[in-house]
Design a protein around this motif. Structure first.
Motif, mmCIF file in Angstrom:
data_model
loop_
_atom_site.group_PDB
_atom_site.id
_atom_site.type_symbol
_atom_site.label_atom_id
_atom_site.label_comp_id
_atom_site.label_asym_id
_atom_site.label_seq_id
_atom_site.Cartn_x
_atom_site.Cartn_y
_atom_site.Cartn_z
ATOM 1 N N PRO A 515 0.831 -1.210 0.000
ATOM 2 C CA PRO A 515 0.000 0.000 0.000
ATOM 3 C C PRO A 515 0.863 1.258 0.000
ATOM 4 O O PRO A 515 0.753 2.121 0.883
ATOM 5 N N LEU A 516 1.740 1.334 -0.995
ATOM 6 C CA LEU A 516 2.649 2.460 -1.187
ATOM 7 C C LEU A 516 2.501 2.935 -2.626
ATOM 8 O O LEU A 516 1.752 2.364 -3.415
ATOM 9 N N SER A 517 3.223 3.974 -2.997
ATOM 10 C CA SER A 517 3.167 4.464 -4.370
ATOM 11 C C SER A 517 3.804 3.456 -5.311
ATOM 12 O O SER A 517 4.568 2.576 -4.890
ATOM 13 N N ILE A 518 3.490 3.565 -6.602
ATOM 14 C CA ILE A 518 4.095 2.678 -7.599
ATOM 15 C C ILE A 518 5.611 2.839 -7.583
ATOM 16 O O ILE A 518 6.355 1.865 -7.729
ATOM 17 N N GLY A 523 10.787 0.480 -6.437
ATOM 18 C CA GLY A 523 12.076 0.782 -5.817
ATOM 19 C C GLY A 523 12.405 -0.062 -4.618
ATOM 20 O O GLY A 523 13.578 -0.293 -4.310
ATOM 21 N N ILE A 524 11.369 -0.593 -3.948
ATOM 22 C CA ILE A 524 11.617 -1.372 -2.737
ATOM 23 C C ILE A 524 12.312 -2.681 -3.051
ATOM 24 O O ILE A 524 12.840 -3.352 -2.165
ATOM 25 N N GLY A 555 1.061 9.297 -12.300
ATOM 26 C CA GLY A 555 2.263 8.629 -12.779
ATOM 27 C C GLY A 555 2.852 7.672 -11.760
ATOM 28 O O GLY A 555 2.140 6.866 -11.150
ATOM 29 N N PHE A 556 4.156 7.775 -11.538
ATOM 30 C CA PHE A 556 4.845 6.890 -10.599
ATOM 31 C C PHE A 556 4.465 7.175 -9.136
ATOM 32 O O PHE A 556 4.754 6.367 -8.258
ATOM 33 N N ASP A 561 -3.426 1.252 -3.821
ATOM 34 C CA ASP A 561 -4.441 1.183 -2.764
ATOM 35 C C ASP A 561 -4.024 2.166 -1.692
ATOM 36 O O ASP A 561 -3.208 1.855 -0.822
ATOM 37 N N ARG A 562 -4.580 3.364 -1.754
ATOM 38 C CA ARG A 562 -4.166 4.446 -0.856
ATOM 39 C C ARG A 562 -4.471 4.079 0.589
ATOM 40 O O ARG A 562 -5.625 3.793 0.936
#
Length: 712
Positions: A515-518, A523-524, A555-556, A561-562
């Motif tokens: 549940p983080l940004s694209i 990047g994770i 975008g990125f 899922d906010r």
């Protein structure tokens, strides 16, 4: 402070509970229900020992409370806030006693009026002003309490949020998936709470101490005021005795201590409850109507209801009636003691008529005070049980950081030479068997194979045959039940888990999205370069996700899922979006508010491309650190063209790294594989390269030809 509500009791006791063990279990029959209460061995031979169990648990939890106090003291400025909070609460608990003392001065006014036939106006004004001062002081202390509690609560809650996060994050897969561990975590962690276990415990302790201080101070003032009056102490004793007996007789609610369980074996009652659910559940309505089951169900329910009779009630209701129907000795004295103060007053008035005004004022003062005492005593008793629960909660809060992981960490660094990863990692299975926790069937049975450094290995087979299990064992998400796994000819159990997993990149079939940004979802894959946008975009291109990501409004920076929802009042029906996100009219949220779903609708293929990009971020961007690439069904949600493009990129960009694929589809990549493992029913049936397996004309060749026919 308001009295805290008691929640359902839990215990920190280790071991198991067997309700059918008569040695340390008390059995009680309540209607159709059987209740079993466990008695601790230390208390088994003590009459009423079960009542002492909360105090025993409190004593066992003291070291955890002491550690909590030290941890709270380590938080910035918390000792000052905690000291201020305690001083305010103590001062607030003494205000009622001071107010009572001024109220008692009314007796002096009455005595002066009887003796002098006049009212001491100066004293009356002083008393009135003092009572008002107590009210103003109480209001100020409540305001000061709120100003102090809020920052203290926030800092303590944040500290233990970090503590709980770390305790949960460290758990491995089999440990975290254990239902018992989940229950332990749920009891210790309350993510949506407005407070925290630690702060709730602090409040409960302070509340117990200040309530006791309030009781003692008011009782001392009352005794001092009535000491010099005729029969004053007797009136006080009788009134407080009535309070104690009333409190004892009123404890008729069901409130067992410790570990207990209840069940019913009454077949008719069980059948009644089953029929209730049958007719009330939408899932069964269609079959009830089309099958004409209404009359049958009604007749059977009525028959069961007649058999069970008055006992057809829930356990909580049955226990409540059971407790109420219990006749206690204290209840015999409750009513007489209520009348005794009135009788004593009447006798005193008849014997000494001149003392009627003072006795009347004393009786009124005692009556008001005892009414307050009733609430305080009940609150103090409830707080004792609540404090035992809170201390048990603190114990659970610290116990979660000691939950042992099932996968034991190794001690040897890996690899010995970091540069060797460029030429890949070898993997060997020697007679490895594995069963998932709770399953009797083998997910992998007696598997033996060796994948050399730099080889491309494809594991093929039907869904559920054990392909994913091999990859999970290589990543040491689970331990094999039998056999040995070697990595670079070293026992995998001896290697440090952090080093081993840093040297590999894994994409599982049951991939997830955070549940983080694209941007962070990609990047994770390589946390050391998570802020490098160029590398993230490069990984997105390799995963085939860059084109559709660029078309998204944010975008990125888009959240799939906010995690934080938008709240708003009722909106016109034509409102479909708010803040650029879809509105969810499916139901009302807290406080009558509504909330958006905040979920971006992406296809399965697009979601898989994001997961692939994350894997590329690790395996191809940080190529110096990774020597083994594991892909579990990486093209399951991709169309044929996207699958072909993916395989071409993987084959060309992997360099000399070892790559292991699992797939149920034969084709693009299998013909380039150095080694193919064909697995069926949890066992490796055939191994070799594509052309060797075709020459064998075994199961692999037959399935390959069967799939190839669809394209001929």
């Amino acid at each position: 402070m308001k009295r805290m509500k008691r929640k359902s009791k839990a215990t920190t006791r280790k071991g198991t509970f067997d309700p059918l063990n008569p040695k340390n279990v008390k059995h009680t029959r309540i209607g159709v229900w059987d209740m079993y209460e466990e008695v601790q061995p230390e208390l088994a031979h003590i009459p009423g020992g079960s009542r002492l169990e909360p105090y025993l648990e409190m004593a066992q939890g003291i070291p955890y409370v002491w550690r909590m106090l030290k941890d709270v003291g380590s938080i910035r400025a918390c000792w000052f806030l905690l000291g201020t909070y305690l001083a305010i609460e103590c001062a607030a608990s003494l205000v009622p006693a001071v107010s009572l003392w001024y109220s008692a001065q009314l007796l002096d006014i009455v005595q002066f009026a009887v003796d002098k036939r006049m009212v001491d106006k100066r004293l009356l004004v002083e008393i009135a002003a003092s009572r008002l001062g107590c009210l103003f002081l109480g209001r100020f202390l409540r305001y000061a309490n709120r100003k102090c509690v809020r920052p203290l609560n926030l800092r303590v809650r944040q500290f233990y949020a970090v503590h709980s996060f770390g305790a949960m994050a460290r758990l491995d897969v089999p440990t975290f998936n254990d239902d018992a561990v989940h229950r332990q975590l749920e009891q210790a962690v309350a993510p949506n709470s407005h407070s925290s276990i630690a702060f709730d415990t602090l409040q409960t302790v302070v509340y117990g101490l200040t309530t006791l201080l309030q009781l003692l101070s008011q009782f001392s003032v009352l005794v001092g005021v009535l000491r010099g009056q005729r029969d004053g102490p007797l009136l006080a004793v009788l009134s407080f005795s009535q309070v104690l007996f009333q409190w004892s007789a009123s404890k008729r609610w069901f409130d067992p201590s410790g570990v207990w369980a209840a069940t019913t074996k009454n077949a008719d009652y069980i059948r009644m409850e089953g029929m209730k659910r049958t007719v009330s559940d939408n899932a069964h309505r269609q079959e009830i109507v089309t099958g004409g089951l209404q009359e049958y169900l009604f007749a059977q329910f009525r028959r069961c209801a007649q058999v069970v009779g008055d006992h057809a009630i829930s356990f909580n209701e049955a226990a409540r009636y059971y407790k109420i129907d219990t006749l206690s000795v204290a209840s015999f004295f409750e009513d007489p003691l209520r009348e005794l103060p009135q009788i004593v007053f009447t006798l005193r008035a008849a014997q000494y008529p001149s003392s009627i005004p003072i006795s009347l004022a004393s009786l009124n003062l005692i009556t008001q005070t005892t009414s307050t005492f009733t609430g305080l005593l009940v609150s103090l008793y409830s707080n004792t049980g609540s404090l035992a629960e809170k201390i048990a909660d603190v114990r659970r809060l610290y116990d979660i950081e000691k939950i042992p992981n099932r996968v034991v960490d190794g001690t040897e660094p890996f690899p010995e030479d970091q540069k060797s990863l460029a030429s890949g990692i070898s993997v060997e299975f020697r007679n490895v068997s594995f069963r998932y926790p709770g399953s009797e069937a083998h997910a992998l049975e007696n598997a033996s194979f060796k994948i050399g450094k730099g080889q491309l290995c494809i594991i093929v087979g039907a869904n559920g045959s054990g392909k994913s299990t091999i990859l999970k064992l290589i990543a040491r998400l689970y331990e094999p039940c039998e056999g040995q796994i070697l990595v670079n000819d070293r026992d995998i159990k001896l290697l440090k888990l952090t080093d081993l997993r840093r040297a590999m990149s894994v994409l599982f079939q049951d991939y997830t999205h955070f549940p983080l940004s694209i941007k962070e979802n990609i990047g994770i894959g390589d946390p050391e370069h998570i802020t490098d946008e160029d590398k993230i975009r490069q990984a997105a291109r390799l995963g085939g996700a860059d084109e559709f990501i660029e078309k998204l409004p944010d975008g990125f920076d888009t959240y799939l899922d906010r995690p934080v929802r938008d709240y708003y009042s009722s909106l016109p029906e034509g409102t479909k979006t708010l803040f650029g996100r879809p509105v969810d009219f499916g139901g009302l949220r807290s406080a009558g508010k509504m909330a958006s779903s905040n979920t971006k609708s992406l296809s399965g293929g697009q979601m898989q491309r994001i997961a692939l990009s994350r894997s590329f971020m690790r395996s191809l961007v940080s190529d110096r650190d990774v020597g083994l690439l594991l892909f579990d069904e990486p093209s399951a949600s991709l169309d044929p063209k996207a699958e072909h493009d993916l395989f071409e990129r993987l084959r060309q960009l992997r360099g000399n790294k070892t790559m292991i694929f699992s797939s149920h589809r034969f084709g693009n990549l299998t013909r380039y594989a150095d080694l193919i493992l064909y697995i069926n029913n949890s066992s490796i049936i055939e191994e070799g390269n594509h052309y060797e397996l075709l020459k064998k004309d075994g199961e692999y060749a037959q399935i390959w030809k069967l799939q190839a026919q669809a394209f001929l």
